[in-house]
Design an enzyme around this catalytic site. Sequence first.
Site, PDB file in Angstrom:
ATOM      1  N   LYS A  22      77.165  32.084   9.240  1.00 21.47           N
ATOM      2  CA  LYS A  22      78.455  31.421   9.487  1.00 21.47           C
ATOM      3  C   LYS A  22      78.649  31.156  10.979  1.00 21.47           C
ATOM      4  O   LYS A  22      79.025  30.066  11.386  1.00 21.47           O
ATOM      5  CB  LYS A  22      79.595  32.304   8.968  1.00 21.47           C
ATOM      6  N   ASN A  23      78.391  32.186  11.789  1.00 19.02           N
ATOM      7  CA  ASN A  23      78.699  32.055  13.218  1.00 19.02           C
ATOM      8  C   ASN A  23      77.720  31.165  13.974  1.00 19.02           C
ATOM      9  O   ASN A  23      77.992  30.769  15.108  1.00 19.02           O
ATOM     10  CB  ASN A  23      78.776  33.434  13.877  1.00 19.02           C
ATOM     11  N   CYS A 115      95.987  36.245  15.938  1.00 16.29           N
ATOM     12  CA  CYS A 115      94.988  36.465  14.904  1.00 16.29           C
ATOM     13  C   CYS A 115      95.055  37.929  14.514  1.00 16.29           C
ATOM     14  O   CYS A 115      95.420  38.773  15.321  1.00 16.29           O
ATOM     15  CB  CYS A 115      93.625  36.107  15.463  1.00 16.29           C
ATOM     16  N   ARG A 120      93.282  37.447  20.853  1.00 18.16           N
ATOM     17  CA  ARG A 120      92.175  36.498  20.946  1.00 18.16           C
ATOM     18  C   ARG A 120      92.539  35.217  21.690  1.00 18.16           C
ATOM     19  O   ARG A 120      92.620  34.133  21.102  1.00 18.16           O
ATOM     20  CB  ARG A 120      91.633  36.173  19.553  1.00 18.16           C
ATOM     21  N   ASP A 304      81.260  42.805  14.379  1.00 16.27           N
ATOM     22  CA  ASP A 304      81.412  42.288  13.015  1.00 16.27           C
ATOM     23  C   ASP A 304      80.805  43.212  11.959  1.00 16.27           C
ATOM     24  O   ASP A 304      80.902  42.925  10.764  1.00 16.27           O
ATOM     25  CB  ASP A 304      80.780  40.891  12.901  1.00 16.27           C
ATOM     26  N   ARG A 396      85.620  33.258   3.173  1.00 13.33           N
ATOM     27  CA  ARG A 396      85.424  32.626   4.483  1.00 13.33           C
ATOM     28  C   ARG A 396      84.022  32.905   5.025  1.00 13.33           C
ATOM     29  O   ARG A 396      83.521  32.131   5.828  1.00 13.33           O
ATOM     30  CB  ARG A 396      86.450  33.156   5.495  1.00 13.33           C
TER      31      ARG A 396
END
Length: 417
Positions: A22-23, A115, A120, A304, A396
């Site tokens: 994803k990133n 967030c 952030r 993460d 997500r």
Amino acid sequence: MDALEITGGTALRGTVKVSGAKNAALPLLAVSLMGADKLTLENLPALADTNSMIELLEHHGLTVARNDETVSFSGSATNFDAPYELVAKMRASILVLGPLLARYGEARVSLPGGCAIGTRPVDLHVKAMQKLGATVELADGYIQARAPKGLTGARIVFPFVSVGATENAMMAAALARGTTELVQAAREPEIIDLATCLNAMGAKITGHGTDIITIEGVDALHSTNHQVLPDRIEAGSFAIGAAMTCGHLRLETIVPEHLESLFDVMRDAGASIKTGADWAEISASNRLQAVDIETRPYPGFATDLQAQYMAMMCLADGSSVISETIFENRFMHVPELARMGANIIVDGRSAVVKGREALKPAPVMATDLRASISLVLAALTIDGVSRVNRIYHLDRGYSRLEQKLGACGAKLQRIQT
Ligand code: UD1
């Protein structure tokens, strides 16, 4: 709203083919705004976040052709506005700022706002664009940036490591006049993937993967096909699941060296980990030992994976200290894990986890993506039925999660609450 009902107590056993990251995918998607011709991304994970980014690119005017995990982008942007409704869905929308500004000389991007994992801010993104010669105004909740005569190379020294600001600056500098140097740049594998794609399009980037990246601006970028790198966070989440449930998983299509910091602590905790060129096998036969960690920019322990690791430590033998140094307020999974019986005391940016022999079933709810998966992993170890609410967070970032876990023996089903 959807929830996952999980009947735990079964060890995860089997093989998981890990999806594209994803990133890595999100900045690569933003690159599609920079080329003169066509960009094709392969191994693009099907996720709510990649869909949101594609929606934003279509909004900017690009033509998108999609065939499963291969997506092509062509055409030019006709609209330089990234509106609140689209940016609010996903913070990483800020990554269109550099590409739009560099290629078209203007961009208006909504501020992402607060967030769940801290405030952030995006000040480093904005400062990088200003360093490259853009005029930036912040008004009405929008970043309004202009560089009608194009951007100019500069030396940008980041005060601390930011993945997103490094990516935005690298993309913008690729089409700037002259040379840019990014100092204290992020070194994440996703940065290398982005630089590799840009270089294949004709950019001149060197030093990616180190903390000084040099970019010689070029006039234009051309077409390429790029394969998105494997998701080290998805892989790490499954690896933790294998060890927590005393199971055995083979993870395929991964880059094991991207997981070294996790694998090192998991081995210290007693898990068995074998790796090959693009695979790893993770198993555990006994209760794991408690081991402390501290999150750090790559190659350190990934923030993460902190929530998933904490779930694992909730069942370890002994006490561990888990310190979060990247984000403030990234312990929202703690009260939810506590509902499952975990013994965790938070003190500022550290949490002391006293392992228990077992957790107990409970309805839980998470407020961010990685917190959600940590609750799923915890539930998989528990005899009885747990319910993880608000799983739209999982959609997500985890592609086909239920199918992948289900194929490895997990008993779980999506229900509507
Ligand atoms: C990316 C990842 C996210 C990961 C994070 C850290 C994507 C899409 N997301 O997020 O999953 O958790 O890296 O590895 O790739 N900061 C500022 N000002 C800025 C930018 C960041 O103060 O302008 C701060 C942040 O609040 C945070 C720290 O810098 O405390 C690091 O954030 P950053 O590396 O920028 O994270 P993201 O790129 O948003």
